[in-house]
Every structure is written in C-alpha cells, then in structure tokens.
Design an enzyme around this catalytic site. Structure first.
Site, PDB file in Angstrom:
ATOM      1  N   ILE C  76       0.871  -1.177   0.000  1.00 27.18           N
ATOM      2  CA  ILE C  76       0.000   0.000   0.000  1.00 27.18           C
ATOM      3  C   ILE C  76       0.905   1.223   0.000  1.00 27.18           C
ATOM      4  O   ILE C  76       1.858   1.304   0.774  1.00 27.18           O
ATOM      5  CB  ILE C  76      -0.920  -0.050   1.229  1.00 27.18           C
ATOM      6  CG1 ILE C  76      -1.837  -1.263   1.070  1.00 27.18           C
ATOM      7  CG2 ILE C  76      -1.707   1.230   1.390  1.00 27.18           C
ATOM      8  CD1 ILE C  76      -3.079  -1.270   1.879  1.00 27.18           C
ATOM      9  N   CYS C  77       0.608   2.173  -0.879  1.00 26.95           N
ATOM     10  CA  CYS C  77       1.438   3.362  -0.998  1.00 26.95           C
ATOM     11  C   CYS C  77       1.352   4.185   0.279  1.00 26.95           C
ATOM     12  O   CYS C  77       0.274   4.628   0.680  1.00 26.95           O
ATOM     13  CB  CYS C  77       0.994   4.211  -2.182  1.00 26.95           C
ATOM     14  SG  CYS C  77       1.936   5.752  -2.298  1.00 26.95           S
ATOM     15  N   ILE C  78       2.517   4.416   0.898  1.00 28.91           N
ATOM     16  CA  ILE C  78       2.517   5.070   2.201  1.00 28.91           C
ATOM     17  C   ILE C  78       2.003   6.512   2.141  1.00 28.91           C
ATOM     18  O   ILE C  78       1.206   6.923   2.987  1.00 28.91           O
ATOM     19  CB  ILE C  78       3.916   4.963   2.873  1.00 28.91           C
ATOM     20  CG1 ILE C  78       3.875   5.542   4.280  1.00 28.91           C
ATOM     21  CG2 ILE C  78       5.002   5.613   2.024  1.00 28.91           C
ATOM     22  CD1 ILE C  78       5.088   5.185   5.111  1.00 28.91           C
TER      23      ILE C  78
END
Lengths: 100, 119, 130
Positions: C76-78
């Site tokens: 998941i893109c931080i």
C-alpha cells in the site's frame, strides 16, 4: 504494440469512452466493464459508435456486468468474457490501458 | 532494457489529489531513471494554464512540481491539442514545454510505450 | 506469466471487487502475481476497520485472506495511505495518531514498488474509478 483499453464508467456522463475512441489504433481492443457496458444499450449513440468501429478493433464485455444490468441484446461483434477469459485476453495484447 | 511508461493525466488541477498523484508516479519513475513520458489529456490540460493561484485553495503549487519533471529526467511531455481547444486554453501560453498532439499523434504515442497508466 | 495488479479504488467500488476476481483468476490460470499495489483511494482496501453487514460482501476482508493464503506481496502506498488516514501501528505512533487501522497483511511502501513491479511483470493491469 497493440493496446487493450479497459473502461468502467458510464458513457453518458463521462468522456472516457469518447476520448478512448479518439486514441485507438487499428488493432487495439476495448473491454467494457462495470457501467461502461451501458455503451452497448440499444438505441444509443454510444452503441452506434462502437458498432461503426473498424473490424480490426475487437470489442469485449464482462459478462457479469451485462447480466447484472439486463443488457441482453449486444452487437454480434462483442465477445462476452468471464474472469478466466479476461486474464487470457490481457496476454493477447502488448499492454492494458485502464481508463481509471 | 527498462520498459517505458506513458502516464496520461486527465484530472483538472484542483479537483482532488488526482493530478498530484499522477505526477508523483512520474517523479518516482524519473528518480529511478525509467523511460517515462507524460500526456495531458481532457481536463488534464487545465494543469498547464499559467498564473494559477493554489494558495487561494490552500493547496501546494502544482505548476512548480510539473516544472520539476525535466529535472527528474522526464522530458517527453505532451498535450492533446483538441483538449486544449475545447477548454479555451491558449496553447501558446502554457506553464510547461509540451509537444502538442492531434489524434493521429496521440494513437502513435500510445503505441510507442510498453506500459500506460491513465489517471 | 507474471502480473502486476494495481488498485486505485476503495473497497465499496465495483472495480475493487473486479480487481480481486481478476487476481484470483490470474492464479487459478496458473500465472503469478508479482505484486499487488494499492494507490489513491485503493489504500482504503487495506483498512482493517471496514465494517460491512453480515449479508454483504466484505471485500477488504476478502483481499486480506487472499494475500495471506496466497502469500502475495501486497503493498500500500505510504503517502496515499497517510493522506487518507490508513495507518500501520508504526505510522500511528510516529504521527501520534490514536489508532492504527492497516491490516498486518499489507506493507506500507513507496511508488518505487509500483515501478519495480511493472518492470518485473509481463503485464500490468490497473483497476479503479468506478
């Protein structure tokens, strides 16, 4: 390198389908999913535009979305797909362009 | 050889994080030296107008970040001529050096890339 | 063949379900998934806190099970996650937020992971919008 375009928005309020049609190359494909299957609705300009595309452009629709929306009468050129067929289809094109 | 990526940005600049998040994909790819191009299409061309004032909306300067693209090695920048025309944007007064494409140019562009993301 | 699958929509979006069904069909077809990468509103599909009625589809739970059972690389893109309030316990602590809501099956990382997956995979498919 041919492209499979994946559409999922209703074509009536959204410009993705018309933009996609302008960007198409001769051996590209279009897969209609979600509300984009409404583009196959009989009596619409959108269906007509799809029917008028050159033969080289393959047209697909996700079957579950057609059935959910009771769209039974689709043009003969449309291939209806389930998920396994969807996966295999992506391998027949060099790349997939989803109109997010 | 690295796969090339075409990013198609279709969102207006102040319609949410879409424009910024498309740009972030380009900047990240540029940082990894990947062969990248960016195309502004439909409302995406509205990102290219001059004299925008993001501070009015308490937003960060998107123009400055777009102009950083060449510094990240992303120099292949394009805009759809028709999208500009439809939106009354003067193609001679843009905030970014882009090559203008007609429909034929757009399909040819799409064909040249290994990967495409249209946001 | 190897697939990179990116999701840009939240769990209640039909495209999030399509992405999962596609991913399942990829494995059932004998192919591999290089990575799942959730970006933009797709980060919500990693939330552990989505509550759905018993008789409705719990897509974020299905995604979690899928990643866990198939031992997939789910990223998941931080930056997108923080912006949308999807936090791991480390990030919740780092930013002094009262709660973590990222399911442990997901890893928070940067867009470099998306680029790497796209370079390694034979095909990249994005799901999002509606």
């Amino acid at each position: 390198m041919n492209t499979l375009h994946l559409l999922s928005h209703s074509p009536f309020t959204d410009s993705r389908l018309s933009s996609c049609l302008r960007l198409l190359s001769i051996h590209d494909g279009i897969l209609l999913s979600g509300d984009a299957v409404y583009a196959l609705q009989a009596g619409t300009a959108q269906r007509q535009a799809l029917e008028l595309m050159p033969d080289g452009i393959a047209l697909f629709a996700l079957e579950e979305d057609l059935l959910a929306r009771a769209i039974g009468d689709v043009p003969a050129r449309v291939r209806c797909l389930d998920y396994p067929a969807f996966v295999e289809l992506t391998l027949r094109y060099a790349k997939v362009n989803s109109w997010l | 050889m690295a796969k090339s990526l075409l990013l198609i940005s279709r969102q207006a600049p102040w319609s949410g994080p879409g424009a910024r998040e498309a740009l972030d994909i380009a900047l990240a790819g540029g940082a990894f030296d990947l062969p990248l191009a960016m195309l502004f299409l439909d409302d995406g061309v509205l990102q290219l107008t001059q004299a925008q004032q993001p501070a009015q909306l308490q937003q960060k300067d998107l123009t400055a970040n777009l102009q950083a693209l060449p510094m990240f090695g992303v120099e292949a920048l394009y805009a759809c001529n028709r999208s500009l025309f439809e939106r009354g944007v003067d193609s001679g007064a843009l905030n970014l050096p882009v090559e203008l494409l007609d429909e034929h140019g757009l399909s040819a562009l799409l064909q040249r890339y290994d990967l495409v993301i249209t946001l | 063949m190897k697939f990179a699958i990116a999701l840009f929509a939240p769990p209640h979006a039909p495209s999030a379900r399509r992405a999962l069904r596609f991913a399942q069909a990829v494995l059932a077809g004998g192919h591999e998934i290089t990575r799942l990468f959730f970006y933009q509103d797709g980060v919500h599909s990693g939330s552990h806190n989505v509550v759905t009625p018993q008789d409705e589809l719990d897509l974020s739970a299905e995604w979690r099970e899928f990643v866990r059972e198939q031992q997939l690389d789910g990223v998941i893109c931080i930056a997108a996650a923080l912006r949308r309030g999807v936090l791991s316990s480390e990030e919740a602590e780092r930013h002094s937020r009262p709660a973590a809501n990222l399911a442990p099956d997901w890893e928070l990382s940067g867009l470099g992971q998306l680029h790497e997956a796209m370079q390694l995979a034979d095909r990249t498919i994005c799901f999002g919008g509606h």
